[in-house]
Design a protein around this motif. Structure first.
Motif, PDB file in Angstrom:
ATOM      1  N   ASN A   1       0.797  -1.248  -0.185  1.00  0.00           N
ATOM      2  CA  ASN A   1      -0.013   0.024  -0.086  1.00  0.00           C
ATOM      3  C   ASN A   1       0.841   1.226   0.089  1.00  0.00           C
ATOM      4  O   ASN A   1       2.017   1.401   0.698  1.00  0.00           O
ATOM      5  CB  ASN A   1      -0.915   0.105   1.172  1.00  0.00           C
ATOM      6  CG  ASN A   1      -2.054   0.817   0.940  1.00  0.00           C
ATOM      7  OD1 ASN A   1      -1.942   1.862   0.566  1.00  0.00           O
ATOM      8  ND2 ASN A   1      -3.113   0.607   1.700  1.00  0.00           N
ATOM      9  N   LEU A   2       0.455   2.501  -0.946  1.00  0.00           N
ATOM     10  CA  LEU A   2       1.219   3.505  -1.032  1.00  0.00           C
ATOM     11  C   LEU A   2       0.938   4.594   0.027  1.00  0.00           C
ATOM     12  O   LEU A   2       1.432   5.535   0.164  1.00  0.00           O
ATOM     13  CB  LEU A   2       1.220   3.910  -2.315  1.00  0.00           C
ATOM     14  CG  LEU A   2       1.458   3.051  -3.420  1.00  0.00           C
ATOM     15  CD1 LEU A   2       1.178   3.550  -4.924  1.00  0.00           C
ATOM     16  CD2 LEU A   2       2.935   2.677  -3.503  1.00  0.00           C
ATOM     17  N   TYR A   3      -0.104   4.298   0.896  1.00  0.00           N
ATOM     18  CA  TYR A   3      -0.363   5.209   1.918  1.00  0.00           C
ATOM     19  C   TYR A   3       0.083   5.167   3.295  1.00  0.00           C
ATOM     20  O   TYR A   3       1.130   4.303   3.377  1.00  0.00           O
ATOM     21  CB  TYR A   3      -1.882   5.122   2.409  1.00  0.00           C
ATOM     22  CG  TYR A   3      -3.021   5.386   1.248  1.00  0.00           C
ATOM     23  CD1 TYR A   3      -2.880   6.440   0.256  1.00  0.00           C
ATOM     24  CD2 TYR A   3      -4.282   4.550   1.136  1.00  0.00           C
ATOM     25  CE1 TYR A   3      -3.763   6.556  -0.712  1.00  0.00           C
ATOM     26  CE2 TYR A   3      -5.109   4.900   0.403  1.00  0.00           C
ATOM     27  CZ  TYR A   3      -5.159   5.906  -0.636  1.00  0.00           C
ATOM     28  OH  TYR A   3      -5.953   6.043  -1.472  1.00  0.00           O
ATOM     29  N   LYS A   4       0.387   6.549   3.760  1.00  0.00           N
ATOM     30  CA  LYS A   4       0.975   6.509   5.263  1.00  0.00           C
ATOM     31  C   LYS A   4       0.567   5.709   6.078  1.00  0.00           C
ATOM     32  O   LYS A   4      -0.615   5.141   5.793  1.00  0.00           O
ATOM     33  CB  LYS A   4       0.991   8.090   5.469  1.00  0.00           C
ATOM     34  CG  LYS A   4       1.408   8.980   4.621  1.00  0.00           C
ATOM     35  CD  LYS A   4       1.206  10.601   5.340  1.00  0.00           C
ATOM     36  CE  LYS A   4       1.496  11.591   4.382  1.00  0.00           C
ATOM     37  NZ  LYS A   4       1.192  13.050   4.765  1.00  0.00           N
ATOM     38  N   THR A   5       1.174   5.180   7.096  1.00  0.00           N
ATOM     39  CA  THR A   5       0.556   4.361   7.978  1.00  0.00           C
ATOM     40  C   THR A   5      -0.159   4.935   9.051  1.00  0.00           C
ATOM     41  O   THR A   5      -0.837   4.359   9.976  1.00  0.00           O
ATOM     42  CB  THR A   5       1.780   3.501   8.504  1.00  0.00           C
ATOM     43  OG1 THR A   5       2.740   4.294   9.037  1.00  0.00           O
ATOM     44  CG2 THR A   5       2.270   2.712   7.667  1.00  0.00           C
ATOM     45  N   GLU A   6       0.028   6.324   9.394  1.00  0.00           N
ATOM     46  CA  GLU A   6      -0.625   7.057  10.512  1.00  0.00           C
ATOM     47  C   GLU A   6      -1.008   8.398   9.896  1.00  0.00           C
ATOM     48  O   GLU A   6      -0.661   9.049   9.135  1.00  0.00           O
ATOM     49  CB  GLU A   6       0.279   6.977  11.628  1.00  0.00           C
ATOM     50  CG  GLU A   6       1.478   7.618  11.312  1.00  0.00           C
ATOM     51  CD  GLU A   6       2.621   7.559  12.788  1.00  0.00           C
ATOM     52  OE1 GLU A   6       3.077   8.561  13.120  1.00  0.00           O
ATOM     53  OE2 GLU A   6       2.591   6.342  13.395  1.00  0.00           O
ATOM     54  N   GLY A   7      -2.020   8.927  10.551  1.00  0.00           N
ATOM     55  CA  GLY A   7      -2.508  10.208  10.194  1.00  0.00           C
ATOM     56  C   GLY A   7      -3.972  10.288   9.817  1.00  0.00           C
ATOM     57  O   GLY A   7      -4.494   9.152   9.495  1.00  0.00           O
TER      58      GLY A   7
ATOM     59  N   GLU B   1      -6.064   7.404   7.232  1.00  0.00           N
ATOM     60  CA  GLU B   1      -7.152   6.801   7.939  1.00  0.00           C
ATOM     61  C   GLU B   1      -8.593   7.103   7.179  1.00  0.00           C
ATOM     62  O   GLU B   1      -9.325   6.017   7.022  1.00  0.00           O
ATOM     63  CB  GLU B   1      -7.437   7.354   9.186  1.00  0.00           C
ATOM     64  CG  GLU B   1      -8.243   6.486  10.120  1.00  0.00           C
ATOM     65  CD  GLU B   1      -8.437   7.044  11.681  1.00  0.00           C
ATOM     66  OE1 GLU B   1      -9.503   6.797  12.021  1.00  0.00           O
ATOM     67  OE2 GLU B   1      -7.448   7.476  12.092  1.00  0.00           O
ATOM     68  N   ILE B   2      -8.824   8.391   6.670  1.00  0.00           N
ATOM     69  CA  ILE B   2     -10.097   8.600   5.932  1.00  0.00           C
ATOM     70  C   ILE B   2      -9.927   7.762   4.595  1.00  0.00           C
ATOM     71  O   ILE B   2     -10.698   7.283   4.229  1.00  0.00           O
ATOM     72  CB  ILE B   2     -10.088  10.215   5.605  1.00  0.00           C
ATOM     73  CG1 ILE B   2     -10.379  10.668   6.995  1.00  0.00           C
ATOM     74  CG2 ILE B   2     -11.364  10.370   4.559  1.00  0.00           C
ATOM     75  CD1 ILE B   2     -10.528  12.263   6.785  1.00  0.00           C
ATOM     76  N   ALA B   3      -8.829   7.999   3.901  1.00  0.00           N
ATOM     77  CA  ALA B   3      -8.576   7.399   2.508  1.00  0.00           C
ATOM     78  C   ALA B   3      -8.787   5.691   2.667  1.00  0.00           C
ATOM     79  O   ALA B   3      -9.168   5.279   1.634  1.00  0.00           O
ATOM     80  CB  ALA B   3      -7.300   7.657   2.204  1.00  0.00           C
TER      81      ALA B   3
ATOM     82  N   ALA C   1      -2.908  11.211   1.306  1.00  0.00           N
ATOM     83  CA  ALA C   1      -2.609  10.149   2.239  1.00  0.00           C
ATOM     84  C   ALA C   1      -1.395   9.459   1.791  1.00  0.00           C
ATOM     85  O   ALA C   1      -0.846   8.567   2.408  1.00  0.00           O
ATOM     86  CB  ALA C   1      -3.848   9.206   1.952  1.00  0.00           C
ATOM     87  N   PHE C   2      -0.979   9.745   0.691  1.00  0.00           N
ATOM     88  CA  PHE C   2       0.099   8.940  -0.102  1.00  0.00           C
ATOM     89  C   PHE C   2       1.390   9.488   0.584  1.00  0.00           C
ATOM     90  O   PHE C   2       1.701  10.464   1.000  1.00  0.00           O
ATOM     91  CB  PHE C   2       0.494   9.272  -1.360  1.00  0.00           C
ATOM     92  CG  PHE C   2      -0.735   8.570  -2.569  1.00  0.00           C
ATOM     93  CD1 PHE C   2      -0.447   7.029  -2.613  1.00  0.00           C
ATOM     94  CD2 PHE C   2      -1.433   9.148  -3.167  1.00  0.00           C
ATOM     95  CE1 PHE C   2      -1.260   6.562  -3.653  1.00  0.00           C
ATOM     96  CE2 PHE C   2      -2.258   8.623  -4.281  1.00  0.00           C
ATOM     97  CZ  PHE C   2      -2.110   7.210  -4.272  1.00  0.00           C
TER      98      PHE C   2
ATOM     99  N   GLN D   1       4.649   8.718  -5.932  1.00  0.00           N
ATOM    100  CA  GLN D   1       4.439   7.345  -6.142  1.00  0.00           C
ATOM    101  C   GLN D   1       2.823   6.972  -6.252  1.00  0.00           C
ATOM    102  O   GLN D   1       2.624   6.258  -7.013  1.00  0.00           O
ATOM    103  CB  GLN D   1       4.646   6.474  -4.787  1.00  0.00           C
ATOM    104  CG  GLN D   1       5.814   5.575  -4.875  1.00  0.00           C
ATOM    105  CD  GLN D   1       6.135   4.913  -3.562  1.00  0.00           C
ATOM    106  OE1 GLN D   1       5.691   5.302  -2.540  1.00  0.00           O
ATOM    107  NE2 GLN D   1       6.724   3.593  -3.893  1.00  0.00           N
ATOM    108  N   GLY D   2       2.185   8.213  -5.845  1.00  0.00           N
ATOM    109  CA  GLY D   2       0.618   8.033  -6.115  1.00  0.00           C
ATOM    110  C   GLY D   2       0.488   8.097  -7.610  1.00  0.00           C
ATOM    111  O   GLY D   2      -0.541   7.382  -8.018  1.00  0.00           O
ATOM    112  N   PHE D   3       1.204   8.888  -8.458  1.00  0.00           N
ATOM    113  CA  PHE D   3       0.840   8.737  -9.804  1.00  0.00           C
ATOM    114  C   PHE D   3       1.448   7.552 -10.554  1.00  0.00           C
ATOM    115  O   PHE D   3       0.905   7.422 -11.681  1.00  0.00           O
ATOM    116  CB  PHE D   3       1.491   9.963 -10.495  1.00  0.00           C
ATOM    117  CG  PHE D   3       0.867  11.243 -10.002  1.00  0.00           C
ATOM    118  CD1 PHE D   3      -0.409  11.582 -10.535  1.00  0.00           C
ATOM    119  CD2 PHE D   3       1.324  12.008  -9.086  1.00  0.00           C
ATOM    120  CE1 PHE D   3      -1.082  12.751 -10.154  1.00  0.00           C
ATOM    121  CE2 PHE D   3       0.743  13.181  -8.476  1.00  0.00           C
ATOM    122  CZ  PHE D   3      -0.437  13.741  -9.191  1.00  0.00           C
ATOM    123  N   GLN D   4       2.010   6.717  -9.740  1.00  0.00           N
ATOM    124  CA  GLN D   4       2.351   5.229 -10.678  1.00  0.00           C
ATOM    125  C   GLN D   4       1.325   4.218 -10.186  1.00  0.00           C
ATOM    126  O   GLN D   4       1.122   3.354 -10.896  1.00  0.00           O
ATOM    127  CB  GLN D   4       3.608   4.837  -9.860  1.00  0.00           C
ATOM    128  CG  GLN D   4       4.826   5.605 -10.085  1.00  0.00           C
ATOM    129  CD  GLN D   4       5.993   5.162  -9.328  1.00  0.00           C
ATOM    130  OE1 GLN D   4       6.075   4.291  -8.726  1.00  0.00           O
ATOM    131  NE2 GLN D   4       7.204   5.768  -9.596  1.00  0.00           N
TER     132      GLN D   4
END
Length: 136
Positions: A1-7, A11-13, A73-74, A79-82
């Motif tokens: 997963n490309l999202y952060k692990t906290e925040g 969490e919303i995403a 959230a990325f 990387q999000g655009f990948q």
């Protein structure tokens, strides 16, 4: 997963609620586009009845917000655009923002209509149908 692990944004995403609301809005937007294509005879958003203007503004705000939540959230923004779906959604949101806000602003500032500017409303409506592919 490309999202952060906290925040908050990750969490919303990642939330099922956010995903379900987004799918509902996409579905409603698909039905709205069908209705809009049949009932809205205006060439531009400025010339449309208020109900069409409000609906377009709502969808543009919602999809821009949804895109922003996912982008924030990325972990690594590039990387999000990948992520192909995110890239695709980015293109759709950019087209929607262009059509709803940028083009309207340009027409207001220039004092011209789409017809006198040489544009084609039918082409723009066809491009909007690309948003339906989000349901697939």
């Amino acid at each position: 997963n490309l999202y952060k692990t906290e925040g908050l944004w990750q969490e919303i995403a990642r939330s099922r609620f956010f995903e379900n609301i987004t799918l509902i809005v996409i579905t409603v937007n698909a039905f709205w586009m069908w209705y809009d294509a049949d009932e809205n005879l205006a060439t531009t958003l400025l010339e449309a009845d208020p109900v069409f203007q409000v609906a377009e503004q709502f969808f543009c705000v919602f999809f821009s917000f949804e895109w922003s939540v996912r982008f924030i959230a990325f972990r690594d923004k590039w990387q999000g655009f990948q992520d192909r779906w995110f890239f695709f959604d980015s293109c759709l949101v950019a087209m929607m923002v262009f059509e709803t806000w940028v083009m309207t602003f340009v027409l207001v500032v220039s004092g011209t209509s789409l017809a006198s500017a040489g544009g084609s409303a039918s082409l723009l409506r066809l491009l909007r149908l690309l948003r339906l592919t989000r349901l697939a």
